[in-house]
Each structure stands twice: as C-alpha cells, then as structure tokens.
Enzyme design. Sequence first.
Site, short mmCIF file in Angstrom:
data_model
loop_
_atom_site.label_atom_id
_atom_site.label_comp_id
_atom_site.label_asym_id
_atom_site.label_seq_id
_atom_site.Cartn_x
_atom_site.Cartn_y
_atom_site.Cartn_z
N TYR A 245 -0.69 -30.27 51.83
CA TYR A 245 -2.06 -29.91 52.19
C TYR A 245 -2.48 -30.61 53.48
O TYR A 245 -3.14 -30.03 54.33
CB TYR A 245 -3.02 -30.30 51.07
CG TYR A 245 -2.85 -29.52 49.80
CD1 TYR A 245 -3.42 -28.25 49.66
CD2 TYR A 245 -2.13 -30.03 48.73
CE1 TYR A 245 -3.28 -27.53 48.47
CE2 TYR A 245 -1.98 -29.32 47.55
CZ TYR A 245 -2.56 -28.07 47.43
OH TYR A 245 -2.41 -27.34 46.27
N LYS B 228 -1.40 -30.94 32.78
CA LYS B 228 -0.04 -30.52 33.11
C LYS B 228 0.88 -31.71 33.33
O LYS B 228 2.06 -31.68 32.96
CB LYS B 228 -0.09 -29.64 34.36
CG LYS B 228 1.25 -29.10 34.82
CD LYS B 228 1.08 -28.24 36.05
CE LYS B 228 2.42 -27.72 36.56
NZ LYS B 228 2.24 -26.89 37.78
N HIS C 1 -2.23 -36.00 41.38
CA HIS C 1 -0.87 -35.53 41.65
C HIS C 1 0.11 -36.67 41.39
O HIS C 1 -0.16 -37.83 41.73
CB HIS C 1 -0.74 -35.08 43.11
CG HIS C 1 -1.26 -33.71 43.36
ND1 HIS C 1 -2.52 -33.46 43.89
CD2 HIS C 1 -0.70 -32.48 43.16
CE1 HIS C 1 -2.70 -32.16 44.01
NE2 HIS C 1 -1.62 -31.54 43.57
N HIS D 284 -6.79 -21.92 40.93
CA HIS D 284 -6.22 -23.07 41.65
C HIS D 284 -6.94 -23.32 42.97
O HIS D 284 -6.82 -24.40 43.55
CB HIS D 284 -4.73 -22.83 41.92
CG HIS D 284 -4.03 -23.97 42.58
ND1 HIS D 284 -3.78 -25.16 41.94
CD2 HIS D 284 -3.56 -24.11 43.85
CE1 HIS D 284 -3.16 -25.98 42.77
NE2 HIS D 284 -3.02 -25.37 43.94
N ARG E 76 -7.51 -28.55 37.48
CA ARG E 76 -6.80 -27.32 37.18
C ARG E 76 -7.72 -26.46 36.32
O ARG E 76 -8.61 -26.97 35.64
CB ARG E 76 -5.50 -27.61 36.43
CG ARG E 76 -4.53 -28.50 37.23
CD ARG E 76 -3.32 -28.88 36.39
NE ARG E 76 -2.38 -29.68 37.16
CZ ARG E 76 -2.44 -31.01 37.26
NH1 ARG E 76 -3.38 -31.69 36.61
NH2 ARG E 76 -1.56 -31.66 37.99
N ARG F 47 -9.04 -26.58 43.10
CA ARG F 47 -8.25 -27.81 43.23
C ARG F 47 -7.69 -27.93 44.65
O ARG F 47 -7.80 -28.98 45.28
CB ARG F 47 -7.11 -27.76 42.20
CG ARG F 47 -6.16 -28.95 42.22
CD ARG F 47 -5.24 -28.86 40.99
NE ARG F 47 -4.14 -29.80 41.03
CZ ARG F 47 -4.22 -31.07 40.69
NH1 ARG F 47 -5.40 -31.57 40.33
NH2 ARG F 47 -3.17 -31.86 40.70
#
Length: 318
Positions: free
Chosen positions: A302, A188, A293, A267, A161, A270
Amino acid sequence: MNYMMPIAPAPAQPHEPSEPARRYAQASKSAATIRAYGAALRSFEAWCKARALVAVPADVATVADFLSAEADAGRKVSSIAQKAAAIRWAHKTAGLPSPTEAEAVQNVMRGIRRSVGVAPKQKAPATAECILTILAHVPTTTLVGKRDRALLLLGFAGAFRRSEVAGLLVEDMALGDNGVDITIRKSKTDQEGRGQAVAIPHGVHLKPVEALNAWLDGAGIKSGPVFRAVTSRGQVGEEAITGHTVANVVKRYAGRAGLSVADFSGHSLRAGFVTSAADRGADLNRIMDVSRHVDPRTVRTYIRRSDRYKNHAGAGFL
C-alpha cells in the site's frame, strides 16, 4: 519337544471418532472456510457424478482432470486452489491419503498458475477523501442511514475486515475520553481467539465515534451485535448482519456517489485506511497497530502504491 505357538492378537477394529472429536476437528477451520469447502466439494462431486467417477476417495487422474477442466472453464486461480484444498481436506478428514499431494496434481496446479496467472484484481481503496464523498449520500435522519454511516466510518477507522465489522459486539467496546477501544475476539489472523485491540479516536473530520453513538442511541442497542438489520418500518433486528451486508453497503453508496460499483468491496474500507495513512506518511508500525497485519510486506504494498509518484526517477526530465 512341542512348543506352543504364540496366538496372534486379533486385528484392531477401526475406531470411529466420537462426536466431540468430530466437532472439535470441525472447529479447526472457520465457519466461512467450512462453507467454502462445502461448496467446492459439491462442485467436485457433481463433476465426478457426471462422468461416473468417484469423488472420495478420488484417484490422482480424476483430480488432475477436474482442476484442468476448471482452468479451461475460465475459473480464477484462487478458486481452483480453494477446490484443491477442499479435496485435500475431505480426504484427510476421512483418514485417506490425499491425491492433491501427488506430483501429477502439483504439476497441474503449477501449470495453471503459470498459464492463467495469479495477479488478483485490486479493489479500489475507500480513502478518507472517498469516504467523505460517499457519506454525502448517506442519510443522517433514518435508522438505516445512521447504521450505514457508523458501519462505513467504523470499518474505515479500524481498518476492519468485513467479517470483523459484522461480528462487533457492544460488550467488546469501551468508550473513553480519547475514543473507543474495540476488542476483536477472533479474526483471519487470530483464529484461536486471543483477541486484538484497536483504538478508534473521536476524530476531527470524519468523527467515527460520534456516528457509532448516534446509531446505538437511535437503535436503542445496549448489548449484543452492534450492526443489525433494519426493516422498512424502522424495526431493528436481534441478529448481527453478515459480511456480505457490509460489502453491499459499501457498494450501494459507492454507486450513489457516482463511483464504479465493481471497483469497491467490503475490503475497500480496510484498504482505504491503510492507503490514507500511507499517503500522510504514517509510520509502518503505527499503521500495523490499527490494521493488525502480520506481515509488514503486505502493508508496504500500500505504501509503495501511495508513493509511486513521489520522488519519481523521471521527475527531472519527463
């Protein structure tokens, strides 16, 4: 007989939280969240002041009207939801019931989501091929060029990130025979700072570790923040860059490469790694080892995007 009536105890005086208690309560939210909430609350307070209404404590009708006005003004659903969260936080922090929990306000938010829509605009992923195109426009001899090359490649290779790129410290990196191990102290999905490790291989095509070493050696950085500001005279600062700087670097070189600047963001690095890995058939768990993740469903979006033309249902007759 005379009975003595019990004397009622004096009502307890309200006790204000101590400074350490307020400080730790503040630390329950990230600095970025506190800043975002502050901006949202200032917006709410200004709206209330213009209408002679009270912001804290606010009544249910005030909050419902404010959120509705935000929607009518064309604000994004995510922005409106953040302002509702900020109002809730302000009331809870003050020990007050939050009007955002009332059914009337909840109904307004549900109506806004249905009317405005919540589908986010996807930024373009900076895939491996895209990174190669962008790198052709990054100088290799200047300090700024060395920094930006390392920033782009490390951000991509680690699926970081933008805040993680900006917050990297030399002390969190360990160079080995196979590459560099990087520890992300807080992110995050790791607000409590347990730490997450990411392995960055030397690589054959993009060579992110080589770019990182070129920047650190050129800038003479031995400790502290990895990525720092560089003046026009080539002087390297002491403070870390911000996440906004990371995003600006991505956009700047995307523009120089003739790509749509509006389609790219911090972003994109990433998203680009995850997309490139999915394109090449990498295992979901191995992708998540790098991207960290928490929910595999996020990564699968994705993969589905990458696979949407593979074995297409209409391939045999379209």
